[in-house]
Structure formats: structure tokens, C-alpha cells
Write an enzyme that holds these catalytic residues in place. Structure first.
Site, PDB file in Angstrom:
ATOM      1  N   ARG A  27       0.817  -1.225   0.000  1.00 14.40           N
ATOM      2  CA  ARG A  27       0.000   0.000   0.000  1.00 14.40           C
ATOM      3  C   ARG A  27       0.848   1.271   0.000  1.00 14.40           C
ATOM      4  O   ARG A  27       0.580   2.230  -0.727  1.00 14.40           O
ATOM      5  CB  ARG A  27      -0.937   0.023   1.205  1.00 14.40           C
ATOM      6  CG  ARG A  27      -1.868   1.251   1.204  1.00 14.40           C
ATOM      7  CD  ARG A  27      -2.686   1.356   2.475  1.00 14.40           C
ATOM      8  NE  ARG A  27      -3.500   0.182   2.708  1.00 14.40           N
ATOM      9  CZ  ARG A  27      -4.680  -0.050   2.136  1.00 14.40           C
ATOM     10  NH1 ARG A  27      -5.146   0.839   1.274  1.00 14.40           N
ATOM     11  NH2 ARG A  27      -5.348  -1.144   2.389  1.00 14.40           N
ATOM     12  N   GLU A  70     -12.118 -10.576  -3.852  1.00 16.02           N
ATOM     13  CA  GLU A  70     -11.948  -9.649  -4.973  1.00 16.02           C
ATOM     14  C   GLU A  70     -11.503 -10.385  -6.223  1.00 16.02           C
ATOM     15  O   GLU A  70     -12.046 -10.179  -7.316  1.00 16.02           O
ATOM     16  CB  GLU A  70     -10.897  -8.580  -4.632  1.00 16.02           C
ATOM     17  CG  GLU A  70     -11.350  -7.501  -3.694  1.00 16.02           C
ATOM     18  CD  GLU A  70     -10.238  -6.506  -3.400  1.00 16.02           C
ATOM     19  OE1 GLU A  70     -10.403  -5.742  -2.448  1.00 16.02           O
ATOM     20  OE2 GLU A  70      -9.223  -6.520  -4.123  1.00 16.02           O
TER      21      GLU A  70
END
Length: 995
Positions: A33, A95
Site C-alpha cells: 500500500r 476480490e
């Protein structure tokens, strides 16, 4: 492996139009991230790509699973960043499963990135990735099989592994992945963008025929009617493929350009562009030999646009063996037979638009969202049917009907019915009918005379003279899609589609295409010759303008100047002539016209066929521009003339002219040029009284004794007195009092001093004293100066700090002396803040002190420190060449590329050789001129530079620190034309070429 790019071709346009996001990022937060994903996200956003990243985009208060699933479904592309702990998150696996479901059901494009794992680890759930997956598998037994299948499917897609790209440099890898995403988004957009309807399929068809990956030489012809998009398609493919070739070149408008300049000019253009240097060709036969010998080992891409004769192809792309292996030649033409006889490898016929494609394009131009016309759908179908798939006709008719109501649409369609058999060129006349009278005249002049052959500035001079109010008229014509404007090497030019031009020709020639005496304009050489053969006694009140340029005299052709006498007789009959530009190639004993229309506003005549002055009865009270070249008159007219509107007087190569007219009769004269008038001894003293004169050029007038006093010329902006061998006592009085003077050129004269103060010329931007070999001293310069040339002033002794007030100085050509201090001064000046700077110096004072040192040859490398793009302002490029005062290049070509290895074993430091004379070229290029390019990347660590100087001895580049002065002032508009311009020749992520 499956390719993630294969799915988008069949996706419905409605899906891509409804997408909320361009890219969905799937990643494991704790792994990437704040590092890779953050950098990738920022770069995507910089390119205006709509990105979904959960921490940035997720609305507060929504269920995380539903929001994520909807975001996936509303995205065009899903980028999955696999890392070691990706499978340790059930949300990531959920996902992934949904992404793969959307890939199958909704044509979602999937791009996997294997960040710190191998594709086999993901496919087989091995090592740390497998251990992470095992933990989730134990917790979610019912979902494990779906997740495992998704992992297998995604790992079979051709993905990206950063460690295998750009030597593992993350910034370069991100740049490549973003470029790929941009390419795919472009292809998706082309499916729905009405401007690109049908282009992608045609693009891919042509690309397939060119087969870039294979060897050998291929010639591919694109064939179709005018206005079908041949050039657009060819240019689009060309622009995308240039990076694969050593050299590339477009030769535009061959049909027109060949008739104007001949095939040797086309051959010169190809060779000069491919080798990035000026190449001269003296005959077509020589040009063929040069092209074959120079290109046979070079991989090139050449686009030959609008070929209409076999001889053109024989001269420009004679045979396959002219070009090196891998070369590709693209040819556009309306003549299929021409391609077949030249034995091209493939002929690609450009198909016209289908009804659906035409409806989409027509809607873009015709549909008024603010005030839609009633029954638009029904009416638009009728228009599209009439246009018959021709893109230009659809655009022109759509633009015409955009602001019309239903009755006006129906009226237009009814009017079209009255011309059932007319060709499309005649249909385009509808747009012409909507013009005002002055706009029609303007359009017809452009269609007949000015398309591509004159610069806009040259054409505007005629339009202004004819009181066409061209600024607003041209705006209207562009809005009505009747003309366009394009940039050429020598300035902006008018253009229009072939069919629009033919429509203009049809209007002018009308019902008498074979009878030029009844046309309003004459421009076709053969028609003018035929007219000259006919009756020359009839008065003509139809012809308003004539352009006649004879062909070069060849042994096997009729000498064009044989038409001089009958042409003059025909011109004598033209009572309504408003402008003419003719070249009669006449002899001194030939007779001139016995009458010239007093309606004339613009006269440009090469070799006016008479020794005597203009006729006494010629009283051109409306004349605005008079340009004579190589004419035989001793004087322009016998007695003083009053020409109240004459603004431009240009006399060139008037070898018999011994005096100028009395300028008191020319009260509006703004521009006077006297060039190569070798017998001219004096200029009428009345010139000194002209207070509105803005431009004065006197050059190559070797017998000129003295110029009039010019101190009263308060509005003059450019004064050029060149190559007149003027001595100190011959110089005009009052130069120092010209308060508005911006350009002063006194080159190639024999004075030893300047008896006026340059510092008082507070508006002066350009000063040229080159080749004044007796000039002893350069006085203090004005602070406004941007350009200084004092090359080859052999007697000149530079005064210390002569430049101290010139903070806008951006171009200098000098003998060597104070050069290093001058360079440092210029680098702190105002002119370079957002621009560039150039120095041309005799000697090597600057390069001897440059760090890092110059290298021998045409290439060098530069290491870039951290924060180089913020701590420094630009590149300082230095080239040392062998001394040749006549070899001043038109442009310097510099190529810049990113490199990872700074050391090159072949590098040799340049050293000055005793007894050898050198020229030094220094060029500053501001970063601000490069930041907008595709090439620009602030993460670069090292760059390689190459130049195209044939006589280059040494080459070096260094960074320039930002000026401590904090200056932010940029050059003013009045000095910008004297500031060196940077032209981007090639721009890609791999390389940037500037000149």
C-alpha cells in the site's frame, strides 16, 4: 497463456461507456500500500486515469463487500498486484474471484502483476504464497475451490514481473505498465469515440499487412476516393510505428508538391529527413542513385501521401532493394492501377463508413443538445443516406445543419434533391451558399491559389490588400469546415479537403470549364497558355485574379517565356483585375502590357517585360502592394505618382534601376525593400520624411553612396542595411533616434565604428553586425537586446562587460573573448527562465572549462543526482566543431535517452589539437520546455545524449543550477521571435529528439 488483451475487442460499447472507473487496483495493503501501489496509483492519477483504490475511494458507511464488488463491475481494467501475503486475506481472494467472474461475463480486462512472487507460486500455491493460502483455505472450506480456480486462471494470463523489466527499476516498470494501460484505454475509447469510428479495425488491418515483426521490405498501398480517410489512416499507423525504425519520413501532398517543386525536391526531403541533415539532389536520376545507395542498409519507414503518377513512385520508392531489410513504405493514392503497376505487396482499399458509423459521426456534428431539431432521427437518416458514407460530406453537412430548425433541414434536403446526379464535390456547395459575399471571395481565392503553396502570412497580405477582412473571414471558413490550417517547416499554411477544393474550382469555372476567359480566377498553367493562343483583342470584365508560374525551361519543352508577349496582351484586356502574380521570363526587348487595370490592389511580377516605366495612364489609386523582381526598368514611372494606399514596395534584382521614386507620393508606405539593385546610387531623400514606415531593407546595393537621414522614421521597427559596403561616411544619420527600432541588421558593411548610441535604442531586440570586418569596437548594448550576431568581425575588440545590461540576451554569435563570463551572465538572465539560449563562438574557451569534460565524437552520458529536476533548471549542451564560417547549421538535432549504465568503454575525452581552429556551439534547454513531454521522468538516474553534427569534434552536457536571483520574468512578446525555439522532433518514453 491467455492474453488479457484479447477480451476487449468483443466488449459491447455500452459496457465501456457506462464504466465509472478506468482501473480497479486489487492488492494486499500490508505488503504494497505505501510502496509500489502508492507509486502506481499516483502515476495513474497523473495521467488522468480514473482509479479505484479502496483506501482512497471507498464511501463511508457502505458495506465493504458490496462497494468493492460494484467498483469491480464498474471498471474497465482490473490490475491485480500479487505479493507474498496476498492470499492471507479473504477479502483479496474474494476480490480476485469476482474479478475473474467479471472477466468471463462482462469482458473486464485483467492485468496481473507478480510483485514479489513467481506466477508458478500463485498457480500452484507454493512457498510463502501457498502457506498464506492454506490458512484461508482452512477457514473458508466452502470458498476454497472457487479461489483456487481463480488463482489458476489468473496466473495463466500473460502478466508482468517487475524484476524482469528495466533491470528491476521500479519507476521504469511503473512507467511501462501505465503506458500499457493508456494504450488499452485508447483502444477501448476508439470503440465508442465517434471521431474514431471504424478506425481501430482499419488500423489493425493495415498494421497486419505491414507485418512489422518480419524482415524484408514491404510496400503497402492505401487506395480510395478523395475524402475517404486514406491520409488519416496512414498517418495514424505511421505515428504509432516510428519507434521501430532507424529513420522515418512523411512526404505530404506529393501530387501538388511535385507539380510545384519537381521530384528532386521530394527526393531531397526524404533523404534530409531520414539522415537529419541537408541533402541536395541535382537531378531525378542522381536522386534515385542516392536513395538506393544511402538507404539500402537502413531500416526506414516512409509515407508517400497522395501519389498520382507512376514517375513519382519510380523516383521516390523505385524498387524494394532501395531500402534496408525491415523497411516499410506506405503509399496513399486514388489510382489503384498505379499501385498495381508498381508491384506493391498489398493494396488496402479504404471502405466508406457504414450507415451505423455514419450516423454516429453525423450526430456529433449535427445534433444540438441545447436546441434539438424536431424529428432529428428521421431527418438525419435522410442526410446520411445522401452523404453515401463519405466522412467529409457527413462532417460538412452536419456542421451546416447544427443550428438549423426543422423547416431549414427539410429545405436543405429538398434542395439536394434538385441536384440528383451531381458529384459530391458539388454537394459541398451547400456550405458555400451560406457564406457572405466577402467570405465567398476569400474562400475561392484560397481554393484556387493558396492551398498549401503560400504561407498564411503571404496570403494575408493579398487578402488585406483586397479588403477581405481576412481575420474574421478565415475564422468563419474554419468553423464551416471549409478550410483548415496546418504548420509547415516554413510557417502555417491553408489546407482543405480535395473535394472542397474541387467544389471551389467548380464554382469558378462554372458552366464554362473550357473557356478560361469567362472564369473569375486563372491559376492553371495550361489554361492560361491556351488563352494566350486565342484572341487578345476582346475586353475582359470577368477575370479578377491571375497566378502564372512558368515551368523551368527544358530542352525538349516549349519555352514558357514565349508566352510573355501574348500574356501581356491578355492582361491588358483585363479591366477588373484586382491582383496578379505572374512570372513572364521575358527578355529586355519584349513589350510590356499597354494597359494595367486601375482596380489592381496587389502586383507581384517577376521579369516585367519592358525597359520603360509603367504607363502614364496607369493610375492605381487602390494599389496596396507592389513587388517587382528581375525587371528591366530604369525607373518605376516617369513623373511623381500619388498612390494613397501603397503600403508595401519591394524591388528585387532591379539591375537597371538607378533611382527610386519620390516617396512623398506614397503617404501610407510601411514596408520598403531594395534588394540587389546594383545600379542604384541614391535613394530619394523624401524617404526620410516617412514617419509611418515600419520596415526598411536595403541590401546588395553596391553602388549606393549614402542613405537619407532617417531620424524622422519614429515608427520603424526593422532596419536592415546589408552588403552595401557602406563606410563610416556613408551610414545614414539618425539611427540612434529610432525609439521604436526592434531589429537592426548592418552586416557585411565596411564601417569601422557606430556613430550613434545603441544604448538609447531601448526597444532593440536584435543586432546583427556579422562580417563587418573593419568594425573596431562594440559599444554598450541596450538592456532590451535578445539577439546579438557579430560573427567574423575580425578587427573587433570586445569591451569588458559590454553585455552587462543585457539580461534578456538569448542568442549570441561572437568571436572568442569573455565567452565564459558571457555564458555565466546569460545563464542568470531573464530570457532563459522558461526558454532556451544559444551561443556560437569562435574558439574553445568554454568547452575547455566544462565539467564533466567533453567527449570525442557525437555522444556522451550524464549522471543525474537525486532531485535533479527540482535543484537544476536545465541542460547545458556544448558541441565543438571544426571551424567553417559558412557551415552554420539550420538546426541542431539532439537525442536524449534514459540509460542504466553510465560507463562506456569507448568514451575518450576531447582535447584541443594545436594549430586546429574550432567553433563552439552552446545550447541551454530549460526543463520547463520538456516537462510536458512523454519522455520526461524525474526518476531518471542517467541519460545518454547524441547530436547530428557531421563535423563534431567534442560533445558534452552538464546540468545548470537554478538561478539564485529568483527571477521569474519571461521574455516579452516583442522579443519572443528572437528567442531560440525548441522543436520536438520525436517524443516517446524511450527517447526525446529536439532541434
Amino acid at each position: 497463456m491467455d492474453s488479457s488483451s484479447s477480451s476487449f475487442h468483443n466488449a459491447p460499447a455500452s459496457f465501456y461507456q457506462s464504466c465509472k472507473y478506468d482501473v480497479f487496483l486489487s492488492f494486499r495493503g500490508e505488503d504494497t500500500r505505501k510502496t509500489f501501489v502508492d507509486h502506481l496509483y499516483s502515476t495513474l492519477k497523473q495521467h488522468l486515469i480514473r482509479v479505484y483504490k479502496d483506501s482512497e475511494t471507498l464511501p463511508r458507511g457502505e458495506s465493504i463487500d458490496q462497494a468493492l464488488f460494484e467498483a469491480i463491475e464498474e471498471s474497465r481494467i482490473a490490475v491485480i498486484i500479487f505479493s507474498k501475503n496476498y492470499a492471507n486475506s479473504s477479502w483479496c481472494l474474494e476480490e480476485l474471484a469476482h474479478i475473474m467472474k467479471c472477466k468471463d461475463e462482462r469482458e473486464l480486462i485483467v492485468i496481473p502483476i507478480f510483485y514479489d512472487v513467481e506466477p508458478t507460486e500463485v498457480r500452484n500455491c507454493k512457498r510463502k504464497f501457498g502457506e498464506a493460502f492454506a490458512k484461508q483455505e482452512a477457514k473458508n472450506v466452502d470458498k476454497a475451490e472457487i479461489w483456487r480456480k481463480a488463482l489458476v486462471d489468473v496466473s495463466n494470463i500473460a502478466g508482468w514481473e517487475p524484476k524482469n523489466i528495466a533491470d528491476g527499476h521500479e519507476s521504469e516498470f511503473i512507467k511501462k505498465i501505465v503506458d500499457t494501460i493508456l494504450d488499452r484505454l485508447f483502444m477501448l475509447n476508439s470503440c465508442v469515440d465517434e471521431d474514431l469510428v471504424g478506425m481501430r479495425a482499419r488500423f489493425q488491418d493495415l498494421e497486419s499487412l505491414l507485418d512489422i515483426g518480419s524482415g524484408g521490405v514491404r510496400m503497402v498501398g492505401i487506395w480510395g476516393v478523395g475524402g475517404s480517410g486514406k491520409t488519416t489512416l496512414a498517418t495514424s499507423v505511421y505515428m504509432e510505428l516510428t519507434q521501430h525504425f532507424q529513420g522515418y519520413c512523411i512526404v505530404e501532398n506529393i501530387r501538388v508538391e511535385t507539380s510545384k517543386y519537381g521530384l528532386t525536391k521530394m527526393q531531397e526531403k526524404i533523404l534530409s529527413a531520414l539522415f537529419k541533415k541537408e541533402v541536395n539532389v541535382h537531378s531525378v536520376v542522381e536522386g534515385k542513385h542516392m536513395m538506393k545507395s544511402m538507404l539500402c542498409r537502413r531500416k526506414v519507414l516512409v509515407l508517400l501521401d497522395d501519389v498520382d503518377e507512376p514517375g513519382q513512385l519510380e523516383a521516390l520508392a523505385g524498387k524494394h532493394n532501395w531500402f534496408g531489410s525491415g523497411s516499410r513504405i506506405i503509399i496513399t493514392t486514388r489510382d489503384k492501377h498505379l499501385l498495381r503497376t508498381h508491384k506493391v505487396d498489398h493494396v488496402y482499399p479504404v471502405t466508406l463508413l457504414s450507415d451505423d458509423e455514419a450516423i454516429q459521426i453525423f450526430r456529433r456534428h449535427a445534433y444540438n443538445e441545447e436546441d434539438p431539431v424536431e424529428d432529428y432521427e428521421t431527418l438525419s437518416l435522410r442526410v446520411v443516406s445522401y452523404a453515401a458514407g463519405l466522412p467529409l460530406a457527413i462532417k460538412v453537412l452536419g456542421s451546416f445543419l447544427y443550428d438549423k430548425n426543422k423547416k431549414e433541414w427539410i429545405s436543405t434536403l429538398d434542395r439536394l434533391k434538385d441536384i440528383p446526379e451531381m458529384k459530391i464535390v458539388e454537394k459541398l456547395k451547400i456550405s458555400f451558399d451560406g457564406l457572405k459575399t466577402v467570405e465567398k471571395e476569400l474562400f475561392l481565392d484560397i481554393a484556387c491559389f493558396f492551398r498549401g503553396r503560400w504561407t498564411i502570412d503571404e496570403a494575408m497580405e493579398i487578402f488585406e490588400a483586397c479588403e477581405f477582412h481576412p481575420e474574421i473571414g478565415i475564422k468563419v471558413l474554419r468553423q464551416k469546415s471549409l478550410i483548415t490550417i496546418y504548420e509547415s517547416e516554413f510557417g502555417a499554411r491553408f489546407d482543405m479537403h480535395d473535394l472542397v477544393q474541387e467544389m471551389g474550382h467548380y464554382i469558378v469555372r462554372g458552366e464554362h470549364p473550357k473557356n478560361p476567359e469567362k472564369h473569375s480566377r486563372l491559376w492553371k498553367r495550361e489554361e492560361i497558355k491556351e488563352m494566350c493562343i486565342g484572341d487578345a483583342t476582346m475586353e475582359n470584365n470577368r477575370i479578377e485574379a491571375i497566378l502564372y508560374e512558368p515551368l523551368p525551361v527544358l530542352p525538349w519543352k516549349i519555352r514558357d517565356h514565349d508566352y510573355s508577349l501574348p500574356l501581356c496582351k491578355q492582361i491588358s484586356n483585363m479591366k477588373k483585375l484586382r491582383w496578379l502574380s505572374v512570372s513572364t521570363m521575358s527578355q529586355a526587348e519584349d513589350e510590356g502590357p499597354n494597359f494595367l487595370s486601375n482596380e489592381l490592389r496587389y502586383i507581384e511580377w517577376y521579369s516585367y517585360p519592358a525597359r520603360s516605366p509603367f504607363l502614364n495612364g496607369f493610375l492605381p489609386m487602390k494599389l496596396v502592394v507592389l513587388k517587382l523582381t528581375d525587371s528591366k526598368q530604369n525607373e518605376l514611372w516617369k513623373d511623381d505618382q500619388h498612390l494613397p494606399h501603397l503600403s508595401v514596395l519591394q524591388l528585387v534584382h532591379m539591375e537597371k534601376l538607378f533611382s527610386t521614386p519620390n516617396f512623398d507620393g506614397l503617404p501610407r508606405l510601411k514596408k520598403l525593400t531594395l534588394h540587389s539593385c546594383k545600379e542604384l546610387e541614391e535613394i530619394h531623400p523624401s524617404l526620410g520624411n516617412h514617419t509611418i514606415l515600419e520596415y526598411l531593407e536595403v541590401s546588395h546595393c553596391y553602388k549606393l553612396k549614402r542613405l537619407p537621414t532617417i531620424s524622422q522614421m519614429k515608427n520603424i521597427k526593422a532596419l536592415l542595411i546589408m552588403r552595401c559596403s557602406l563606410k563610416d561616411e556613408d551610414m545614414p544619420y539618425g539611427i540612434g533616434e529610432l525609439s521604436n527600432l526592434q531589429e537592426l541588421n548592418l552586416c557585411c558593411n565596411s564601417f569601422s565604428r557606430l556613430d550613434f548610441s545603441l544604448s538609447q535604442l531601448t526597444q532593440l531586440k536584435s543586432l546583427n553586425l556579422s562580417f563587418c570586418d573593419k568594425l573596431l569596437e562594440l559599444p554598450e548594448l541596450p538592456s532590451s537586446l535578445a539577439l546579438l550576431k557579430a560573427h567574423q568581425c575580425k578587427s573587433l575588440i570586445l569591451v569588458k562587460d559590454f553585455y552587462k545590461n543585457c539580461k534578456q540576451l538569448s542568442q549570441v554569435s561572437l568571436i572568442d573573448g569573455w565567452s565564459d563570463k558571457l555564458l555565466q551572465f546569460m545563464l542568470k538572465g531573464k530570457a532563459i527562465e522558461d526558454g532556451s539560449m544559444r551561443l556560437q563562438l569562435e574558439g574553445v574557451e568554454i568547452p575547455k572549462g566544462l565539467t564533466p569534460p567533453l567527449l570525442r565524437g557525437n555522444s556522451c552520458r550524464l549522471e543525474l543526482p537525486e532531485n535533479w529536476c527540482s535543484d537544476f533548471s536545465g541542460f547545458l549542451i556544448c558541441v565543438v566543431t571544426s571551424y567553417d564560417s559558412f557551415a552554420i547549421p539550420y538546426r541542431i538535432w539532439i537525442s536524449m535517452k534514459h540509460v542504466s549504465n553510465l560507463v562506456c568503454e569507448d568514451d575518450v575525452v576531447w582535447e584541443e589539437r594545436p594549430g586546429e581552429k574550432y567553433m563552439t556551439w552552446v545550447w541551454y534547454v530549460s526543463f520547463d520546455l520538456l516537462r510536458h513531454t512523454t519522455w520526461w521522468d524525474q526518476t531518471y538516474k542517467a541519460l545518454s545524449f547524441e547530436n547530428e553534427f557531421d563535423t563534431c569534434k567534442g560533445f558534452g552536457v552538464r546540468l545548470v543550477e537554478k538561478s539564485a536571483s529568483g527571477l521569474t520574468e519571461t521574455p516579452t512578446d516583442s522579443s519572443s521571435r528572437f528567442t531560440p525555439k525548441i522543436k520536438i522532433q520525436h517524443d516517446s518514453t524511450a527517447a526525446l529528439t529536439i532541434s
